[in-house]
Design a protein around this motif. Sequence first.
Motif, PDB file in Angstrom:
ATOM      1  N   UNK A  42     -51.055  -4.535  20.459  1.00  0.00           N
ATOM      2  CA  UNK A  42     -51.545  -5.909  20.435  1.00  0.00           C
ATOM      3  C   UNK A  42     -52.180  -6.209  19.081  1.00  0.00           C
ATOM      4  N   UNK A  43     -51.604  -7.144  18.360  1.00  0.00           N
ATOM      5  CA  UNK A  43     -52.147  -7.566  17.073  1.00  0.00           C
ATOM      6  C   UNK A  43     -51.917  -6.591  15.939  1.00  0.00           C
ATOM      7  N   UNK A  44     -51.031  -5.587  16.111  1.00  0.00           N
ATOM      8  CA  UNK A  44     -50.839  -4.598  15.043  1.00  0.00           C
ATOM      9  C   UNK A  44     -49.411  -4.050  15.025  1.00  0.00           C
ATOM     10  N   UNK A  45     -48.432  -4.881  15.353  1.00  0.00           N
ATOM     11  CA  UNK A  45     -47.040  -4.434  15.396  1.00  0.00           C
ATOM     12  C   UNK A  45     -46.269  -5.045  14.234  1.00  0.00           C
ATOM     13  N   UNK A  46     -45.771  -4.203  13.349  1.00  0.00           N
ATOM     14  CA  UNK A  46     -44.959  -4.674  12.230  1.00  0.00           C
ATOM     15  C   UNK A  46     -43.574  -5.092  12.721  1.00  0.00           C
ATOM     16  N   UNK A  47     -42.900  -5.913  11.927  1.00  0.00           N
ATOM     17  CA  UNK A  47     -41.623  -6.465  12.347  1.00  0.00           C
ATOM     18  C   UNK A  47     -40.535  -5.403  12.512  1.00  0.00           C
ATOM     19  N   UNK A  48     -40.581  -4.336  11.699  1.00  0.00           N
ATOM     20  CA  UNK A  48     -39.563  -3.293  11.876  1.00  0.00           C
ATOM     21  C   UNK A  48     -39.722  -2.598  13.222  1.00  0.00           C
ATOM     22  N   UNK A  49     -40.978  -2.389  13.660  1.00  0.00           N
ATOM     23  CA  UNK A  49     -41.213  -1.813  14.991  1.00  0.00           C
ATOM     24  C   UNK A  49     -40.779  -2.792  16.074  1.00  0.00           C
ATOM     25  N   UNK A  50     -41.075  -4.068  15.865  1.00  0.00           N
ATOM     26  CA  UNK A  50     -40.653  -5.098  16.809  1.00  0.00           C
ATOM     27  C   UNK A  50     -39.133  -5.092  16.955  1.00  0.00           C
ATOM     28  N   UNK A  51     -38.429  -5.099  15.829  1.00  0.00           N
ATOM     29  CA  UNK A  51     -36.971  -5.153  15.851  1.00  0.00           C
ATOM     30  C   UNK A  51     -36.378  -3.918  16.516  1.00  0.00           C
ATOM     31  N   UNK A  52     -36.947  -2.746  16.222  1.00  0.00           N
ATOM     32  CA  UNK A  52     -36.435  -1.515  16.821  1.00  0.00           C
ATOM     33  C   UNK A  52     -36.559  -1.570  18.338  1.00  0.00           C
ATOM     34  N   UNK A  53     -37.737  -1.969  18.839  1.00  0.00           N
ATOM     35  CA  UNK A  53     -37.958  -2.019  20.278  1.00  0.00           C
ATOM     36  C   UNK A  53     -37.106  -3.090  20.948  1.00  0.00           C
ATOM     37  N   UNK A  54     -36.902  -4.212  20.272  1.00  0.00           N
ATOM     38  CA  UNK A  54     -36.045  -5.255  20.832  1.00  0.00           C
ATOM     39  C   UNK A  54     -34.608  -4.749  20.955  1.00  0.00           C
ATOM     40  N   UNK A  55     -34.126  -4.038  19.930  1.00  0.00           N
ATOM     41  CA  UNK A  55     -32.788  -3.455  20.013  1.00  0.00           C
ATOM     42  C   UNK A  55     -32.665  -2.476  21.161  1.00  0.00           C
ATOM     43  N   UNK A  56     -33.699  -1.673  21.354  1.00  0.00           N
ATOM     44  CA  UNK A  56     -33.700  -0.713  22.456  1.00  0.00           C
ATOM     45  C   UNK A  56     -33.678  -1.419  23.807  1.00  0.00           C
ATOM     46  N   UNK A  57     -34.490  -2.471  23.946  1.00  0.00           N
ATOM     47  CA  UNK A  57     -34.535  -3.225  25.196  1.00  0.00           C
ATOM     48  C   UNK A  57     -33.188  -3.890  25.472  1.00  0.00           C
ATOM     49  N   UNK A  58     -32.572  -4.478  24.435  1.00  0.00           N
ATOM     50  CA  UNK A  58     -31.277  -5.122  24.608  1.00  0.00           C
ATOM     51  C   UNK A  58     -30.205  -4.124  25.040  1.00  0.00           C
ATOM     52  N   UNK A  59     -30.206  -2.963  24.414  1.00  0.00           N
ATOM     53  CA  UNK A  59     -29.200  -1.963  24.732  1.00  0.00           C
ATOM     54  C   UNK A  59     -29.354  -1.465  26.165  1.00  0.00           C
ATOM     55  N   UNK A  60     -30.595  -1.284  26.596  1.00  0.00           N
ATOM     56  CA  UNK A  60     -30.840  -0.785  27.948  1.00  0.00           C
ATOM     57  C   UNK A  60     -30.670  -1.875  28.998  1.00  0.00           C
ATOM     58  N   UNK A  61     -30.844  -3.140  28.620  1.00  0.00           N
ATOM     59  CA  UNK A  61     -30.750  -4.213  29.611  1.00  0.00           C
ATOM     60  C   UNK A  61     -29.350  -4.306  30.208  1.00  0.00           C
ATOM     61  N   UNK A  62     -28.317  -3.991  29.413  1.00  0.00           N
ATOM     62  CA  UNK A  62     -26.956  -3.995  29.937  1.00  0.00           C
ATOM     63  C   UNK A  62     -26.830  -2.988  31.071  1.00  0.00           C
ATOM     64  N   UNK A  63     -27.379  -1.793  30.858  1.00  0.00           N
ATOM     65  CA  UNK A  63     -27.284  -0.746  31.869  1.00  0.00           C
ATOM     66  C   UNK A  63     -28.167  -1.043  33.075  1.00  0.00           C
ATOM     67  N   UNK A  64     -29.303  -1.705  32.847  1.00  0.00           N
ATOM     68  CA  UNK A  64     -30.154  -2.085  33.974  1.00  0.00           C
ATOM     69  C   UNK A  64     -29.401  -3.020  34.910  1.00  0.00           C
ATOM     70  N   UNK A  65     -28.705  -4.000  34.342  1.00  0.00           N
ATOM     71  CA  UNK A  65     -27.946  -4.941  35.162  1.00  0.00           C
ATOM     72  C   UNK A  65     -26.814  -4.225  35.891  1.00  0.00           C
ATOM     73  N   UNK A  66     -26.088  -3.348  35.186  1.00  0.00           N
ATOM     74  CA  UNK A  66     -25.002  -2.613  35.832  1.00  0.00           C
ATOM     75  C   UNK A  66     -25.534  -1.734  36.949  1.00  0.00           C
ATOM     76  N   UNK A  67     -26.675  -1.104  36.701  1.00  0.00           N
ATOM     77  CA  UNK A  67     -27.276  -0.224  37.706  1.00  0.00           C
ATOM     78  C   UNK A  67     -27.718  -1.045  38.924  1.00  0.00           C
ATOM     79  N   UNK A  68     -28.331  -2.194  38.685  1.00  0.00           N
ATOM     80  CA  UNK A  68     -28.773  -3.048  39.795  1.00  0.00           C
ATOM     81  C   UNK A  68     -27.579  -3.604  40.569  1.00  0.00           C
TER      82      UNK A  68
END
Length: 509
Positions: free
Chosen positions: A414-440
């Motif tokens: 909170x209040x201390x996340x650089x954009x490269x960390x933000x982008x990395x985590x967003x990419x990870x969430x996007x990649x896993x979201x496909x599998x979450x939907x398939x799994x559900x």
Amino acid sequence: MGDFNLALVIVAIVVCVLVFIFNVYLLVNYQHPDDANQAYFPKFVVVLGLSVAAISILMLPADVANRQACRHAIYNGACNLTLPMKELWLAIYILDAILVFFVIPFAMFFYEGDEDKPVGKRIKSALLWVIATAVVCGLVLGILYGIIGKVDFTVRHLSSTTMSFPSTWDFTSSQQCVGSGTHQCSAYSANASSEKTWTQRTTFPEYIVALATIVGSVLFTIFGGVGIACLPLGLLFSFVRRPKAVITRSQYIKEATEMGKKAKDLKKAADALQQEERSGSKGRKWRKNVKAVEKELLLLEEDVVALEEMYPQGEQAETAWAMTVLGYLAKLILGSLGLIVSVAWILHIVIYLLVDPPFSPFLNEVFIKLDDVWGLLGTAAFAFFCFYLLLAVIAGAMMLGLSLVFITIHPMKWGATLMNSFLFNVGLILLCSISVIQFCATAFAYYAQATAAQEIFGHTLQSLRGIKYLYKYNVFQIGFIILAGLTFVYYAAFGWRRKKPTGRFQLST
């Protein structure tokens, strides 16, 4: 308007707008002060990526609600669906793949580029990296699609003789296809040799979704299996390790002094590692020390937060302590509820997915009964369980964090996340979201039957050549359960202990 449900369209638009606003709120509050009023393109990518991930999760409940437009039709093709879900699914997941493999890497390369260089050169450098990635990905996808981009469906060839049309109908057990008489339909009496394999080439967009799902499924199995346990248990054990009372000023000074010494040691270690990097001696020991220093720094930051909680300062110190107590009580409540949901998920996977035939539809029946109580109650519960699984994936990624061997997860603060960390985590969430939907879609196949998601993820994906065996033998589900069990055991044995700095970094002389 026939079967066209205007209310569903309005709800979909409102939800998309709310998701976008909420993600802007997250960005503003999580971003590092150094990124304020700059890095606008990476910020746009972050908001877009988080919105796509959230909307993709909500699309499965929307797909179920969309089928309600045909609830009075004799067959699904006899009515007009409210939303073209199959086209929306393909569009959202192609956009997901573009963001993960092209846009986010470009934004990261651009953000991490040398700020002293002109913007044009930074864009050119980032584009070169992205073009190289696109060429490699395009060649791999094209070759795989050309060689094994087909689906194999097992079908049974049936044939029968013609019979005269009866003048009267008498449904008795002695007739063909009725009851348990001696005469049975051809489908029952056909021998095994009548089974054949029907092969056809899948569409390229569906193939991209399938391969992205496989990549995401590996991460989902690891992070989701760990997160389904650590998400609730982390909250519960955080309550167990909570500060019990406010410390005295002398204790605060003593602890702060010790932390100051650790901070100086870490700074010396970081400076020495930086000198080694400049000299070019970046060996295995150097990388090990870098990871150790990062881990020690993360633990030290957690200790600083804990110390501030135990000794609140300022004019509203009592209010701050009261909020701390209420915060830990909220963790206890949320952790208890989360533990119930996690156990329900694991039981559902075991008795519905891993047992053949399924022992019980379990949560599928729960959602159907909730729909009987109120039309959207089951859909809302269904959406909650899907969202909870995505939160478990994020929690698992954050827990493993610096322990991973090949990659480093950037923890979001909170209040201390650089954009490269933000982008990395967003990419990870996007990649896993496909599998979450398939799994559900697989786990709730009984509830989400006849949906567009079932057509894409249920039949095509699980019949795709070279991939279908991973689903035939439940590789991902079994790995998910094993990792969840190991994480439960780990937390039962060590979760109540407070992490302490290890001091394992060793500087080269």
